[in-house]
Write a protein that holds these residues in place. Structure first.
Motif, PDB file in Angstrom:
ATOM      1  N   TRP A  10       0.843  -1.196   0.000  1.00 30.33           N
ATOM      2  CA  TRP A  10       0.000   0.000   0.000  1.00 30.33           C
ATOM      3  C   TRP A  10       0.878   1.245   0.000  1.00 30.33           C
ATOM      4  O   TRP A  10       2.065   1.204   0.336  1.00 30.33           O
ATOM      5  N   GLY A  11       0.261   2.368  -0.385  1.00 38.26           N
ATOM      6  CA  GLY A  11       1.000   3.620  -0.410  1.00 38.26           C
ATOM      7  C   GLY A  11       0.084   4.789  -0.715  1.00 38.26           C
ATOM      8  O   GLY A  11      -1.082   4.617  -1.089  1.00 38.26           O
ATOM      9  N   VAL A 110      -3.389   3.818  -2.847  1.00 40.29           N
ATOM     10  CA  VAL A 110      -3.402   2.503  -3.490  1.00 40.29           C
ATOM     11  C   VAL A 110      -3.199   1.409  -2.441  1.00 40.29           C
ATOM     12  O   VAL A 110      -2.509   1.602  -1.427  1.00 40.29           O
ATOM     13  N   HIS A 111      -3.792   0.250  -2.702  1.00 35.23           N
ATOM     14  CA  HIS A 111      -3.739  -0.869  -1.764  1.00 35.23           C
ATOM     15  C   HIS A 111      -3.999  -2.148  -2.546  1.00 35.23           C
ATOM     16  O   HIS A 111      -5.072  -2.310  -3.133  1.00 35.23           O
ATOM     17  N   ALA A 141       9.452 -10.721   3.997  1.00 39.25           N
ATOM     18  CA  ALA A 141       8.204  -9.960   3.802  1.00 39.25           C
ATOM     19  C   ALA A 141       7.491  -9.737   5.133  1.00 39.25           C
ATOM     20  O   ALA A 141       6.945  -8.661   5.379  1.00 39.25           O
ATOM     21  N   ALA A 142       7.497 -10.746   6.003  1.00 43.57           N
ATOM     22  CA  ALA A 142       6.829 -10.627   7.295  1.00 43.57           C
ATOM     23  C   ALA A 142       7.517  -9.607   8.196  1.00 43.57           C
ATOM     24  O   ALA A 142       6.860  -8.904   8.976  1.00 43.57           O
ATOM     25  N   LYS A 143       8.850  -9.499   8.086  1.00 48.02           N
ATOM     26  CA  LYS A 143       9.613  -8.582   8.928  1.00 48.02           C
ATOM     27  C   LYS A 143       9.773  -7.190   8.306  1.00 48.02           C
ATOM     28  O   LYS A 143      10.353  -6.301   8.936  1.00 48.02           O
ATOM     29  N   GLY A 144       9.293  -7.013   7.075  1.00 46.15           N
ATOM     30  CA  GLY A 144       9.448  -5.716   6.414  1.00 46.15           C
ATOM     31  C   GLY A 144      10.848  -5.464   5.912  1.00 46.15           C
ATOM     32  O   GLY A 144      11.246  -4.310   5.731  1.00 46.15           O
ATOM     33  N   SER A 160       4.750   0.444   1.112  1.00 40.51           N
ATOM     34  CA  SER A 160       4.855  -0.361   2.323  1.00 40.51           C
ATOM     35  C   SER A 160       4.330  -1.760   1.999  1.00 40.51           C
ATOM     36  O   SER A 160       3.511  -1.933   1.090  1.00 40.51           O
ATOM     37  N   PHE A 161       4.767  -2.765   2.757  1.00 39.97           N
ATOM     38  CA  PHE A 161       4.362  -4.129   2.429  1.00 39.97           C
ATOM     39  C   PHE A 161       4.362  -5.002   3.676  1.00 39.97           C
ATOM     40  O   PHE A 161       4.977  -4.676   4.699  1.00 39.97           O
TER      41      PHE A 161
END
Length: 217
Positions: A10-11, A110-111, A141-144, A160-161
């Motif tokens: 998203w962003g 956006v998302h 991905a889970a930890k960013g 961001s993810f």
């Protein structure tokens, strides 16, 4: 066997530029498969794997806005770079002397959810295997974690993810529309003649299914 994952992203803004627009930037209605692949590669990239985008889920309404952006009129081409590398001469562009302002129609708020899988390539090491790569991708991905900041089309629009677990429900925004022809990816099979590939994109109940799409140049 293909190992997959779902990545939520998203962003505030995004611009997936339509290539047919020569001067002013106009974004596609939704993230393109190549941009989705680039986002995944920012999280975890390895020459031994290749990402394939299966579905893209729309999680918020499609909204456009107009902005004006500072850009430059020219760019340094590949031939110019090769000549400079061979001659050892410095090459540069002064943005202050080449700047121009252009309008752009971009997306806002956006998302998405990107569903993907990866395939092993011939560049994998002997110690590499799909399970190892899958665990690394999901953990990062889970930890960013990422190699560089993912972005939505342009670097000034960061993304961001997070990882979506397998059992987690995806609540799509119920939108159905014909998105027309969209850029799928670039064909790098011939490095001397890189060509764009397109497909006819459809959004059905908030999902763009790419598994059986027909891709052509």
């Amino acid at each position: 066997m293909a190992y997959g994952a779902k990545i939520e992203c998203w962003g505030d803004y995004a611009c997936f530029t339509r290539p047919e627009m020569k001067v002013e930037r106009v974004s596609y209605d939704i993230i393109t498969p190549s941009a989705a692949r680039g986002l995944a590669e920012a999280i975890f990239w390895h020459p031994g794997l290749r990402y394939v985008i299966d579905r893209i889920y729309l999680l918020s309404p499609i909204k456009f806005t107009n902005v004006r952006r500072n850009e430059i009129n020219s760019k340094i081409g590949a031939d110019e770079m090769r000549k400079a590398a061979k001659s050892g001469q410095a090459i540069w562009r002064a943005a202050s002397n080449d700047r121009t302002q252009r309008a752009a129609m971009i997306l806002r708020d956006v998302h998405y959810c990107i569903e993907l899988h990866f395939e092993m390539t011939g560049k994998a090491n002997a110690s590499d295997n799909p399970t190892k790569f899958h665990e690394i991708l999901c953990r990062r991905a889970a930890k960013g974690q990422c190699y560089h900041q993912p972005y939505f089309g342009c670097r000034e629009y960061p993304a961001s993810f997070s990882l979506i677990e397998d059992k987690e429900q995806i609540n799509t925004y119920q939108e159905t529309r014909d998105l027309g022809y969209m850029l799928y990816d670039m064909d790098y099979s011939d490095p001397q003649d890189i060509k764009p590939m397109f497909f006819h994109a459809y959004l059905k109940n908030g999902v763009m299914d790419l598994r059986d799409c027909e891709v052509h140049q």
